[in-house]
Design a protein around this motif. Structure first.
Motif, PDB file in Angstrom:
ATOM      1  N   LYS A  38       0.841  -1.166   0.000  1.00  0.00           N
ATOM      2  CA  LYS A  38       0.000   0.000   0.000  1.00  0.00           C
ATOM      3  C   LYS A  38       0.893   1.238   0.000  1.00  0.00           C
ATOM      4  N   ILE A  39       0.556   2.204  -0.862  1.00  0.00           N
ATOM      5  CA  ILE A  39       1.297   3.457  -0.941  1.00  0.00           C
ATOM      6  C   ILE A  39       0.414   4.566  -0.363  1.00  0.00           C
ATOM      7  N   LEU A  40       0.918   5.233   0.659  1.00  0.00           N
ATOM      8  CA  LEU A  40       0.165   6.307   1.293  1.00  0.00           C
ATOM      9  C   LEU A  40       0.350   7.619   0.544  1.00  0.00           C
ATOM     10  N   SER A  41       1.610   7.919   0.180  1.00  0.00           N
ATOM     11  CA  SER A  41       1.903   9.194  -0.454  1.00  0.00           C
ATOM     12  C   SER A  41       3.178   9.083  -1.269  1.00  0.00           C
ATOM     13  N   VAL A  42       3.300   9.975  -2.248  1.00  0.00           N
ATOM     14  CA  VAL A  42       4.512  10.058  -3.062  1.00  0.00           C
ATOM     15  C   VAL A  42       5.027  11.493  -2.932  1.00  0.00           C
TER      16      VAL A  42
ATOM     17  N   VAL B  37       2.425  13.110 -14.773  1.00  0.00           N
ATOM     18  CA  VAL B  37       2.157  11.917 -15.588  1.00  0.00           C
ATOM     19  C   VAL B  37       2.368  10.660 -14.751  1.00  0.00           C
ATOM     20  N   MET B  38       3.421  10.660 -13.940  1.00  0.00           N
ATOM     21  CA  MET B  38       3.686   9.507 -13.080  1.00  0.00           C
ATOM     22  C   MET B  38       2.507   9.248 -12.144  1.00  0.00           C
ATOM     23  N   MET B  39       1.943  10.320 -11.597  1.00  0.00           N
ATOM     24  CA  MET B  39       0.804  10.158 -10.688  1.00  0.00           C
ATOM     25  C   MET B  39      -0.390   9.545 -11.421  1.00  0.00           C
ATOM     26  N   GLU B  40      -0.633   9.967 -12.651  1.00  0.00           N
ATOM     27  CA  GLU B  40      -1.718   9.393 -13.448  1.00  0.00           C
ATOM     28  C   GLU B  40      -1.484   7.902 -13.695  1.00  0.00           C
ATOM     29  N   CYS B  41      -0.231   7.547 -13.981  1.00  0.00           N
ATOM     30  CA  CYS B  41       0.098   6.132 -14.207  1.00  0.00           C
ATOM     31  C   CYS B  41      -0.096   5.305 -12.942  1.00  0.00           C
ATOM     32  N   LEU B  42       0.249   5.872 -11.799  1.00  0.00           N
ATOM     33  CA  LEU B  42       0.061   5.158 -10.536  1.00  0.00           C
ATOM     34  C   LEU B  42      -1.425   4.928 -10.261  1.00  0.00           C
ATOM     35  N   VAL B  43      -2.255   5.916 -10.581  1.00  0.00           N
ATOM     36  CA  VAL B  43      -3.705   5.764 -10.393  1.00  0.00           C
ATOM     37  C   VAL B  43      -4.221   4.628 -11.275  1.00  0.00           C
TER      38      VAL B  43
ATOM     39  N   GLY C 167      -4.211   9.026  -5.917  1.00  0.00           N
ATOM     40  CA  GLY C 167      -4.037   9.973  -7.006  1.00  0.00           C
ATOM     41  C   GLY C 167      -3.420  11.287  -6.555  1.00  0.00           C
ATOM     42  N   PRO C 168      -3.820  12.401  -7.194  1.00  0.00           N
ATOM     43  CA  PRO C 168      -3.207  13.703  -6.892  1.00  0.00           C
ATOM     44  C   PRO C 168      -3.292  14.110  -5.413  1.00  0.00           C
ATOM     45  N   ARG C 169      -4.307  13.683  -4.712  1.00  0.00           N
ATOM     46  CA  ARG C 169      -4.388  14.057  -3.294  1.00  0.00           C
ATOM     47  C   ARG C 169      -3.361  13.310  -2.446  1.00  0.00           C
ATOM     48  N   ALA C 170      -2.744  12.266  -2.997  1.00  0.00           N
ATOM     49  CA  ALA C 170      -1.712  11.509  -2.282  1.00  0.00           C
ATOM     50  C   ALA C 170      -0.310  11.995  -2.642  1.00  0.00           C
ATOM     51  N   ARG C 171      -0.243  13.079  -3.415  1.00  0.00           N
ATOM     52  CA  ARG C 171       1.066  13.617  -3.805  1.00  0.00           C
ATOM     53  C   ARG C 171       1.481  14.700  -2.826  1.00  0.00           C
ATOM     54  N   THR C 172       2.685  14.552  -2.282  1.00  0.00           N
ATOM     55  CA  THR C 172       3.263  15.552  -1.403  1.00  0.00           C
ATOM     56  C   THR C 172       4.398  16.205  -2.159  1.00  0.00           C
TER      57      THR C 172
ATOM     58  N   HIS D 285      11.894  22.008  -2.123  1.00  0.00           N
ATOM     59  CA  HIS D 285      11.759  22.560  -3.473  1.00  0.00           C
ATOM     60  C   HIS D 285      10.795  23.736  -3.468  1.00  0.00           C
ATOM     61  N   VAL D 286       9.696  23.615  -2.759  1.00  0.00           N
ATOM     62  CA  VAL D 286       8.718  24.699  -2.673  1.00  0.00           C
ATOM     63  C   VAL D 286       9.347  25.922  -2.010  1.00  0.00           C
ATOM     64  N   VAL D 287      10.092  25.724  -0.931  1.00  0.00           N
ATOM     65  CA  VAL D 287      10.762  26.835  -0.249  1.00  0.00           C
ATOM     66  C   VAL D 287      11.765  27.495  -1.191  1.00  0.00           C
ATOM     67  N   ASN D 288      12.499  26.709  -1.953  1.00  0.00           N
ATOM     68  CA  ASN D 288      13.462  27.241  -2.916  1.00  0.00           C
ATOM     69  C   ASN D 288      12.753  28.112  -3.956  1.00  0.00           C
ATOM     70  N   LEU D 289      11.625  27.652  -4.497  1.00  0.00           N
ATOM     71  CA  LEU D 289      10.885  28.436  -5.479  1.00  0.00           C
ATOM     72  C   LEU D 289      10.370  29.745  -4.891  1.00  0.00           C
ATOM     73  N   VAL D 290       9.883  29.700  -3.671  1.00  0.00           N
ATOM     74  CA  VAL D 290       9.390  30.909  -3.005  1.00  0.00           C
ATOM     75  C   VAL D 290      10.544  31.881  -2.767  1.00  0.00           C
ATOM     76  N   ALA D 291      11.683  31.388  -2.302  1.00  0.00           N
ATOM     77  CA  ALA D 291      12.836  32.245  -2.040  1.00  0.00           C
ATOM     78  C   ALA D 291      13.310  32.925  -3.321  1.00  0.00           C
ATOM     79  N   LYS D 292      13.397  32.182  -4.419  1.00  0.00           N
ATOM     80  CA  LYS D 292      13.813  32.776  -5.694  1.00  0.00           C
ATOM     81  C   LYS D 292      12.825  33.848  -6.139  1.00  0.00           C
ATOM     82  N   SER D 293      11.554  33.571  -5.956  1.00  0.00           N
ATOM     83  CA  SER D 293      10.517  34.531  -6.327  1.00  0.00           C
ATOM     84  C   SER D 293      10.641  35.812  -5.507  1.00  0.00           C
TER      85      SER D 293
END
Length: 69
Positions: free
Chosen positions: A1-5, A15-21, A29-34, A39-47
């Motif tokens: 069982k996979i809880l999250s990716v 695309v990978m998430m769609e294939c896993l579904v 599906g998408p709600r199990a994607r973390t 990476h998010v902090v890096n994008l915010v800092a650059k912005s």
């Protein structure tokens, strides 16, 4: 069982998430994607840092005066 990716924001991961579904009937599906927090902090800092970039200097024309754009 996979809880999250956990992955970054790259399009191939969508695309990978769609294939896993398709391949795993109990996968959330998408709600199990973390998205990777680092990476998010890096994008915010650059912005945020982009707001403090100095504007590009105007180039000087043939007569030594600044060109009007």
């Amino acid at each position: 069982k996979i809880l999250s990716v956990t992955c970054d924001n790259a399009a191939p991961n969508d695309v990978m998430m769609e294939c896993l579904v398709d391949g795993l009937p109990n996968f959330g599906g998408p709600r199990a994607r973390t998205r990777c927090f680092a990476h998010v902090v890096n994008l915010v800092a650059k912005s945020m840092l982009r707001l403090f970039n100095a504007p590009a200097k105007k180039s000087k024309g043939k007569g030594g005066k600044e060109d009007d754009d």
